[in-house]
Enzyme design. Structure first.
Site, PDB file in Angstrom:
ATOM      1  N   GLY A 334       0.825  -1.203   0.000  1.00 49.74           N
ATOM      2  CA  GLY A 334       0.000   0.000   0.000  1.00 49.74           C
ATOM      3  C   GLY A 334       0.860   1.254   0.000  1.00 49.74           C
ATOM      4  O   GLY A 334       1.968   1.284  -0.542  1.00 49.74           O
ATOM      5  N   SER A 335       0.362   2.291   0.645  1.00 50.23           N
ATOM      6  CA  SER A 335       0.982   3.614   0.525  1.00 50.23           C
ATOM      7  C   SER A 335       2.347   3.748   1.184  1.00 50.23           C
ATOM      8  O   SER A 335       3.046   4.737   0.926  1.00 50.23           O
ATOM      9  CB  SER A 335       0.039   4.678   1.088  1.00 50.23           C
ATOM     10  OG  SER A 335      -1.124   4.770   0.295  1.00 50.23           O
TER      11      SER A 335
END
Length: 743
Positions: A334-335
């Site tokens: 993810g981020s």
């Protein structure tokens, strides 16, 4: 007559010649047979017969080498071998003693089996079965018993005159910290051979070489009084010194276990703390864990419940708790991966510190629409703000500007394609689409950390390279190997693998990531007195609706020394993202380990007034002098009583409390002895919590996010349980979280 005699002589000569020929043939035949028999015995079966002769005439006793000790970086013992004893039977000798009419015994097989089963807590029938193997001299009953149990057996044998029960000195592996770093340390099997973790990886280093005592025995199998004996000395195993710090490991495990419990995460969590400049791993934790001293038992209550309810097999449950998720399992980051996209794009010059981006809430790539976490859009943003808002369209744009070839080059250079190379077994490799078949949509998803898999250890190593000046280091957990005499046999070389980005790029990355924590989605990772950089992450697990939440942080933000990555796999309910769920626990860990590791806090003038301060001892002083002294340290003062001299105070002198707290002075009035009830602060705003604690006669200390300017800040946990009774002036720590954080 003469003719007859001649015939007789000829006949005799013929018989004699035939006899000689026959004897010659027989002699040659016998010689050949003997030759082949001797050849078989002396040449072909030499080794076999020699071994049988040695077995008949000698007894070999193995001298066990002491397995090496495992230490943490401060010399704390993580694994050690100590003397134990193995109990075994000689059914042959036992049977011989029972059948000896000249020296009758008072014991029976049944009585011996009964008593041994009681002492050793093993099945009596199993003992009796081994006693029936009367041609055997060695049947193990139980391995590596404790000294007090061995003493009971020794006493029983001597008191009853039991023959055929023996104990041999052995070694048993002990793990003083029990569950701490269990997946990293690993454990040994019944033969003291490493099966998991470092115990397996460094088995040949730790186990040493066994020795041997060879002595002669008589035909009955008894040692000969004046026989031959040869001793071959055992060589003890070498010790290994780890980079792990038991204290840091404890804080990480405590926090991730609390996080898993609070969120009911189905697949546990991981936590890694690493030295930014060397790659040394100070802590590596996976939840669920297990007890190294009893690895077969299911330690985690939630997993044990699944086994009890037949929803999970015992073998699968054991593998789950033994598994080191930080290196064995891959996940979509993810981020938190955006740190690498940012570093690569800055290094290639496709963005710079003056870059801006207008976010409408989504971006179109090929025939797909990819949304931002803020569906309404972030509007016009600076480079720092795109990182602080974790803006997906912005980072997709950065990735597309890089292009597929450059993007893959950086993933390879950051070590994501081929693994980190950590000195532990079972590291999984990242999962990516082949470069030649990768589409623009693949690149867009990769740029914000979706649709590919990597391990936590590989990711944190790459993130460290983004903030330490650009240098990729091989992560490691073994600092050095030391022999039994203290000589260093080997030590880790901390030379970086390569420089991936420049110092200038790294400085800009640090600046952006500090903004993430001070003003962006990572503000729940704030720690009072420290400049923290970080990045939040929330990744969907396919189309299941499940998520993996994560948070990476480092300190100090301007000159990083330590970096940490936490992941939380499949929390229950609607998650708040990595920033809302995981970051508060990261803040808790950092607030505990940074002072311990010698990272000095740096307070602003305002923060300094509110920082922890030692209360002056003022009993016996005049009220006016005591007030002046306490106010000079930033405390507020309340005086109870009309006297001129301070007779008591709350808190006591020497207590460390937050600055600006109130100190109560008693001047002739008696100090109350009643205990105070701790209020329930969870869910309160900072001001509400302050009022509640002050009204209860206690002192409040806040941790977590304190500088976000948000109206969504609430208490999420407290150091003392609500309703508990404590002395007046006790400091209650309350951790704050900004509930407005969504990524």
């Amino acid at each position: 007559m003469n003719r007859k005699s001649e015939k007789v002589r000829r006949a005799n000569r013929t018989i004699q010649n035939r006899t000689l020929i026959l004897m010659a043939f027989l002699g040659v035949g016998v010689f050949i047979a003997l030759f082949f028999k001797l050849f078989s015995l002396q040449i072909l079966r030499h080794d076999e017969l020699e071994a049988k002769a040695l077995d008949q005439q000698t007894r070999s006793t193995v001298v066990t080498a002491t397995r090496g000790t495992i230490y943490d970086r401060n010399g704390n013992i993580m694994a050690i071998s100590a003397t134990a004893e193995t109990v075994f039977l000689s059914p042959l000798e036992m049977n011989r003693a029972l059948n000896d009419k000249d020296a009758p015994v008072t014991w029976t097989k049944d009585s011996v089996a009964q008593r041994l089963s009681e002492i050793l807590q093993i099945n009596k029938e199993g003992i009796l079965k081994k006693m029936e193997r009367t041609d055997s001299q060695y049947e193990v009953l139980k391995m590596r018993i404790e000294e007090d149990v061995a003493d009971q057996i020794r006493s029983y044998i001597n008191d009853e005159g039991v023959v055929g029960v023996y104990m041999a000195t052995d070694a048993k592996r002990y793990y003083p910290y029990s569950t701490l770093a269990s997946q990293v340390i690993g454990f040994v099997g019944t033969d003291n051979t490493g099966l998991y973790g470092l115990e397996a990886r460094y088995n040949s280093t730790l186990e040493g070489q066994t020795g041997l005592v060879v002595s002669t025995k008589d035909p009955a199998g008894n040692d000969m009084l004046y026989g031959y004996e040869q001793y071959y000395k055992a060589k003890n195993g070498s010790d290994i010194v780890l980079t792990l710090d038991a204290t840091v490991q404890y804080y990480v495990e405590k926090a991730i276990n609390e996080m898993v419990t609070a969120t009911e995460a189905a697949n546990g969590a991981t936590g890694i703390v690493m030295d930014v400049e060397t790659g040394a791993v100070l802590a590596m934790a996976s939840s669920p864990g297990y007890d190294l001293n009893d690895p077969s038992s299911i330690y985690d209550a939630a997993v044990a419940k699944l086994v009890t309810e037949k929803n999970l097999g015992l073998a699968d449950a054991q593998l789950r708790q033994w598994r080191n998720k930080a290196i064995n399992d891959t996940y979509e980051p993810g981020s938190t991966f955006k740190v690498l996209t940012l570093a690569a794009a800055l290094e290639e010059g496709v963005i710079d510190k003056d870059t801006t981006f207008d976010c409408s809430g989504s971006i179109h790539v090929l025939d797909a629409t990819i949304h931002c976490s803020n569906r309404g859009g972030h509007g016009h943003q600076t480079l720092e703000q795109t990182a602080g808002n974790s803006c997906n369209p912005a980072f997709i744009t950065y990735g597309l500007r890089l292009g597929t070839e450059k993007f893959y080059d950086y993933m390879k250079n950051f070590g994501l394609m081929n693994g980190s190379g950590i000195d532990l077994d079972g590291e999984a490799l990242g999962i990516f689409a082949p470069q030649e078949t990768s589409s623009e949509l693949d690149l867009a998803c990769y740029a914000f950390g979706q649709n590919f898999n990597t391990t936590p250890i590989a990711l944190i190593s790459a993130q460290a390279a983004c903030i330490n000046g650009g240098y990729l280091h091989t992560p490691y957990v073994v600092e050095r190997v030391v022999d039994s005499d203290g000589n260093v046999l080997s030590s880790h070389d901390t030379t970086p693998v390569r420089q991936v980005v420049s110092e200038e790029t790294s400085a800009l990355v640090r600046q952006c990531l500090e903004y993430v924590v001070s003003s962006g989605t990572g503000r729940n990772g704030q720690v009072k007195g420290y400049r923290i950089g970080g990045k939040t992450g929330t990744a969907d697990k396919g189309k299941t609706g499940d998520t993996i939440l994560s948070f990476m942080c480092f300190a100090p933000a301007d000159k990083p020394r330590y970096i940490m990555l936490l992941t939380l796999d499949t929390p229950a309910g609607e998650g708040r993202g990595g920033g809302g769920t995981v970051a508060p626990y990261a803040s808790q860990i950092m607030s505990e380990i940074l002072p311990y590791l010698g990272v000095e806090p740096s307070y602003s003038a305002e923060e300094l007034l509110g920082s922890d301060t030692t209360v002056n001892y003022v009993i016996g002083m005049s009220v006016s002098d005591a007030e002046a002294k306490l106010k000079a340290r930033g405390f507020s003062v309340k005086v109870v009583g009309d006297g001129d001299t301070v007779t008591d105070q709350t808190p006591e002198g020497g207590t460390v409390i937050p600055g600006k707290s109130r100190v109560i002075l008693y001047a002739g009035s008696e100090k109350p002895s009643t205990l105070c009830t701790v209020p329930n602060l969870v869910g309160m705003s900072p001001s509400e919590a302050n009022v509640a604690v002050s009204s209860a006669g206690l002192i409040l200390r806040f941790t977590g996010t304190t500088d976000s300017g948000s109206d969504s800040i609430r208490v999420i946990n407290q150091s003392e349980a609500a309703g508990s009774q404590v002395e007046a002036g006790t400091v209650i720590s309350a951790q704050l979280r900004d509930g407005g954080v969504t990524d």
